[in-house]
Design a protein around this motif. Sequence first.
Motif, short mmCIF file in Angstrom:
data_model
loop_
_atom_site.label_atom_id
_atom_site.label_comp_id
_atom_site.label_asym_id
_atom_site.label_seq_id
_atom_site.Cartn_x
_atom_site.Cartn_y
_atom_site.Cartn_z
N VAL A 39 23.12 154.56 -9.68
CA VAL A 39 21.69 154.90 -9.70
C VAL A 39 21.17 154.86 -11.13
O VAL A 39 20.08 154.32 -11.40
N LEU A 40 21.94 155.39 -12.07
CA LEU A 40 21.54 155.32 -13.48
C LEU A 40 21.44 153.87 -13.94
O LEU A 40 20.51 153.49 -14.67
N GLY A 41 22.41 153.05 -13.52
CA GLY A 41 22.39 151.64 -13.88
C GLY A 41 21.16 150.93 -13.35
O GLY A 41 20.54 150.11 -14.04
N ILE A 42 20.78 151.23 -12.10
CA ILE A 42 19.61 150.61 -11.49
C ILE A 42 18.34 150.97 -12.26
O ILE A 42 17.54 150.10 -12.62
N ILE A 43 18.15 152.26 -12.52
CA ILE A 43 16.91 152.73 -13.15
C ILE A 43 16.83 152.27 -14.60
O ILE A 43 15.83 151.66 -15.03
N LEU A 44 17.88 152.54 -15.38
CA LEU A 44 17.84 152.18 -16.80
C LEU A 44 17.86 150.67 -16.99
O LEU A 44 17.10 150.12 -17.80
N GLY A 45 18.73 149.99 -16.26
CA GLY A 45 18.81 148.54 -16.40
C GLY A 45 17.55 147.84 -15.92
O GLY A 45 17.07 146.90 -16.56
N GLY A 46 17.00 148.32 -14.79
CA GLY A 46 15.79 147.71 -14.27
C GLY A 46 14.62 147.85 -15.22
O GLY A 46 13.85 146.90 -15.43
N ARG A 47 14.48 149.03 -15.82
CA ARG A 47 13.37 149.25 -16.74
C ARG A 47 13.56 148.47 -18.04
O ARG A 47 12.63 147.81 -18.52
N GLU A 75 5.83 153.99 -24.27
CA GLU A 75 5.59 153.67 -22.86
C GLU A 75 6.81 153.10 -22.16
O GLU A 75 6.77 152.85 -20.96
N ILE A 76 7.90 152.91 -22.90
CA ILE A 76 9.10 152.32 -22.29
C ILE A 76 9.62 153.20 -21.16
O ILE A 76 10.05 152.69 -20.11
N LEU A 77 9.61 154.49 -21.34
CA LEU A 77 10.16 155.41 -20.34
C LEU A 77 9.18 155.77 -19.23
O LEU A 77 9.54 156.50 -18.31
N ARG A 78 7.97 155.26 -19.27
CA ARG A 78 6.98 155.58 -18.24
C ARG A 78 7.17 154.69 -17.01
O ARG A 78 6.33 153.86 -16.67
N GLY A 89 6.91 148.45 -13.32
CA GLY A 89 7.60 147.56 -14.23
C GLY A 89 9.10 147.70 -14.17
O GLY A 89 9.70 148.41 -14.97
N MET A 90 9.72 147.06 -13.17
CA MET A 90 11.18 147.07 -13.02
C MET A 90 11.64 145.63 -12.80
O MET A 90 10.95 144.84 -12.14
#
Length: 295
Positions: free
Chosen positions: A74-82, A100-103, A108-109
């Motif tokens: 799940v971390l890989g999906i969210i961080l990698g996708g963003r 805005e990177i973390l928004r 934006g994925m």
Amino acid sequence: MKALIEFPEISPDLLSVTIGGFELALRWYALAYIVGILIAWGLAVRAVRRPSLWPGETPPMTPKQIEDMLFYLVLGIILGGRLGFVLFYQPGYYLSNPGEILRVWQGGMSFHGGMIGVLIAAWLFTARHKIDRLSAADLIAHAVPPGLLLGRLANFINAELWGRPTNLPWGVAFPGVAAQDCGQVAELCARHPSQLYEAALEGLLLGAVLLWIAYRRGAFHRPGLVMGVFFAGYGLARFIVEFFRQPDAQFVSPGNPLGLAWHIGGYGLTMGQILSLPMIALGLYFALRAKRPAR
């Protein structure tokens, strides 16, 4: 008026409540992620509970290990996708606006970025627990398509990532798209429902193929085969659908109306196609390599 389908009035919010002046909403896109992950978890557990599917009748993981690995993925999906979206599609903008990177709630994925994130997370987890990486990758890959299907359906509900203008009778008039974008003034602008094309190819068709080769053709006995078919199948499906998707706005210019990220004259490739070519090559490599019986 030409034949087209008017976009159904579907709210992007499945549920919305206001508590103490703050509005909390459950969006279809978030629900697609949650349900997709739960389905993938169920498929993976089902597969490891059938020892006969695996080499030496020994599954690569236990149900408990799958549960533990889920957090990493799940971390890989969210961080990698963003981060993939930031680096592949709008690096200049986010370099100027790093806050805005973390928004992620603003959208934006990138699937390709999410895939890289999953690969890194799985690599770290399997190294830590000394799990066979190819069989673990096969296990993960065969469970991914339902999430892709739900994600693309959510894209359609959100009226985002629509397709190029079309005169076909199933063209959809998405809200918020000016008629001028189709070179028209008064008529509605009909576009390819490219989200549904991707849902059908990446979700239904690819998912059916992976389940068939895994459960009917003994593909898990050839480590790397299921993963290879997934990579090649997704890359090919995405490459094809890119011909029908609306180009990314940041690549469109008067001299490049098709939004090609690389082009010579009138020919070239979109960013989605460029990112899909390595997937196709990598998938073919693992699929062909897996034809040899595992030792």
